[in-house]
Design a protein around this motif. Structure first.
Motif, short mmCIF file in Angstrom:
data_model
loop_
_atom_site.label_atom_id
_atom_site.label_comp_id
_atom_site.label_asym_id
_atom_site.label_seq_id
_atom_site.Cartn_x
_atom_site.Cartn_y
_atom_site.Cartn_z
N ASN A 53 0.84 -1.19 0.00
CA ASN A 53 0.00 0.00 0.00
C ASN A 53 0.87 1.24 0.00
OD1 ASN A 53 0.99 -0.08 2.55
ND2 ASN A 53 -0.97 -0.03 3.60
N TYR A 54 2.14 1.01 -0.40
CA TYR A 54 3.08 2.12 -0.60
C TYR A 54 3.27 2.95 0.65
CZ TYR A 54 1.63 0.51 -5.13
OH TYR A 54 1.31 -0.28 -6.18
N LYS A 55 3.25 2.28 1.79
CA LYS A 55 3.38 2.98 3.05
C LYS A 55 4.20 2.13 4.00
CE LYS A 55 0.51 4.09 7.08
NZ LYS A 55 -0.87 4.11 7.59
N LEU A 56 5.22 2.73 4.56
CA LEU A 56 5.97 2.09 5.63
C LEU A 56 5.57 2.74 6.95
CD1 LEU A 56 9.65 1.63 4.38
CD2 LEU A 56 7.86 -0.10 4.64
N TYR A 61 7.30 12.24 5.43
CA TYR A 61 7.24 11.79 6.82
C TYR A 61 7.48 12.99 7.74
CZ TYR A 61 7.40 6.93 5.32
OH TYR A 61 7.11 5.72 4.75
N GLN A 97 6.57 9.54 11.16
CA GLN A 97 5.13 9.33 10.94
C GLN A 97 4.80 9.63 9.47
OE1 GLN A 97 2.49 9.64 14.23
NE2 GLN A 97 4.03 8.05 14.37
N PHE A 98 4.16 8.66 8.83
CA PHE A 98 3.84 8.76 7.41
C PHE A 98 2.76 9.81 7.16
CE2 PHE A 98 3.29 7.27 3.15
CZ PHE A 98 1.94 7.24 2.90
N GLU A 103 1.96 9.58 0.17
CA GLU A 103 2.84 9.09 -0.88
C GLU A 103 2.23 9.42 -2.23
OE1 GLU A 103 2.46 6.45 -3.23
OE2 GLU A 103 4.52 5.91 -3.73
N ARG A 156 -1.34 7.94 -3.56
CA ARG A 156 -1.72 6.53 -3.44
C ARG A 156 -2.05 6.15 -2.00
NH1 ARG A 156 2.53 3.06 -6.99
NH2 ARG A 156 3.98 3.89 -5.43
N ASN A 157 -1.55 6.92 -1.05
CA ASN A 157 -1.84 6.60 0.34
C ASN A 157 -1.66 7.86 1.18
OD1 ASN A 157 -2.47 5.20 2.68
ND2 ASN A 157 -1.14 3.48 2.18
N LYS A 158 -2.36 7.88 2.29
CA LYS A 158 -2.33 9.05 3.16
C LYS A 158 -2.32 8.58 4.60
CE LYS A 158 -4.74 13.49 3.68
NZ LYS A 158 -4.63 13.60 5.16
N GLY A 159 -1.54 9.23 5.43
CA GLY A 159 -1.47 8.90 6.85
C GLY A 159 -2.57 9.58 7.63
N GLY A 185 7.93 2.98 -5.03
CA GLY A 185 7.12 3.35 -3.88
C GLY A 185 7.57 2.66 -2.61
N ALA A 186 7.17 3.24 -1.48
CA ALA A 186 7.52 2.70 -0.18
C ALA A 186 7.03 1.27 -0.06
CB ALA A 186 6.90 3.55 0.92
#
Lengths: 112, 114
Positions: free
Chosen positions: A97-100, B35, B44-45, B48, B55-58, B97-98
Motif C-alpha cells: 500500500n506504498y506505506k511504511l 514523513y 510518521q507517514f 505518498e 496513493r496513500n495518506k497517513g 514506492g515505499a
C-alpha cells in the motif's frame, strides 16, 4: 499500528554485539531497517520479506520471524560508525500500500 | 547522481501561518513519500505520491496536503500552523514506492512554529 522497537536505547563499547527488536501486532509482508545518524537523513540498511529471509549488510544482519511478526537486527563487533538511531519500518500483509510504518527508533551509542 | 533535495532546510513560522515545503527526488524516481519526524513519535507517514497521484495518506488532519508535479517534484503544505507542527519533515523518493524497495531520504526541512 506503529511497530514496537526494543530497547529504546543501548550503549556499547567498540567490538561488542547488540540486538534490536521490532515487533508488530499485525501480520507483516516485509520489514525494512534504516539507520539515521545525528543531523543526517535516514539511510537504508536492508529489507526482509515474509518467509524468514536473513539478510546481511557488512557486519549487520537481520531476521524476520513471520509467526511472531518480529524482526531482529544483529550488530556484531560494533564499530564507532554504527552509532545512530535505528528504525524499523513495516509493511502489512495484503500487498503493497506504498506505506511504511516506522517504529520510534532505537538509539545506539558505540563508545571507544 | 544527485540525491533528494529538500527546501528550505530551516524555517520559522508563527501559529496560524501556512508553509510550503519542496522535495526534488532523485532523477528517474517517480514515487515521493513524506514523513514527519518528532523526538517522541519517530517517523510518521504523511502521504505518498506516484506519477502525480496520491496513493496513500497517513492519519494527519486536512491541514496537511501535498501534490506532485509532472517532473516528480513534490510539495507539501501545512495550513493554519499549530505549535505541535514543529518537526523535521522528511521526504523520500524511490522508483516504485515505499514498501517495494529502498527509500532515499532527503535531509529534511526543519519547521519551528512559534
Amino acid at each position: 499500528q506503529q511497530p514496537v522497537q526494543s530497547p529504546q536505547a543501548v550503549i556499547l563499547r567498540e567490538g561488542e554485539d547488540a540486538v534490536i527488536n521490532c515487533s508488530s501486532s499485525k501480520a507483516l509482508y516485509s520489514v525494512h531497517w534504516y539507520r539515521q545518524k545525528h543531523g543526517e537523513a535516514p539511510v537504508f540498511l536492508m529489507i526482509l520479506l515474509k518467509g524468514g529471509e536473513q539478510k546481511g549488510h557488512e557486519k549487520i544482519s537481520a531476521s524476520f520471524n513471520e509467526k511472531k511478526q518480529q524482526s531482529s537486527l544483529y550488530l556484531t563487533a560494533s564499530q564507532l560508525s554504527y552509532s545512530g538511531t535505528y528504525f524499523c519500518g513495516t509493511e502489512r500483509s495484503g500487498g503493497s500500500n506504498y506505506k511504511l510504518t516506522f517504529g520510534k527508533g532505537t538509539l545506539l551509542t558505540v563508545n571507544p | 547522481k544527485a540525491g533528494v533535495t529538500q527546501t528550505p532546510r530551516y524555517l520559522i513560522k508563527t501559529r496560524g501561518q501556512q508553509v510550503t515545503l519542496s522535495c526534488s527526488p532523485i532523477s528517474g524516481h517517480r514515487s515521493v513519500s513524506w514523513y514527519q519526524q518528532t523526538p517522541g513519535q519517530g517517523l510518521q507517514f504523511l502521504f505518498e505520491y506516484f506519477s502525480e497521484t496520491q496513493r496513500n495518506k497517513g492519519n494527519f488532519p486536512g491541514r496537511f496536503s501535498g501534490r506532485q508535479f509532472s517532473n516528480s517534484r513534490s510539495e507539501m503544505n501545512v495550513s493554519t500552523l499549530e505549535l505541535g507542527d514543529s518537526a523535521l519533515y522528511l521526504c523520500a523518493s524511490s522508483t516504485q514506492g515505499a514498501g517495494t524497495g529502498e527509500l532515499f531520504f532527503g535531509e529534511g526541512s526543519r519547521l519551528t512554529v512559534l
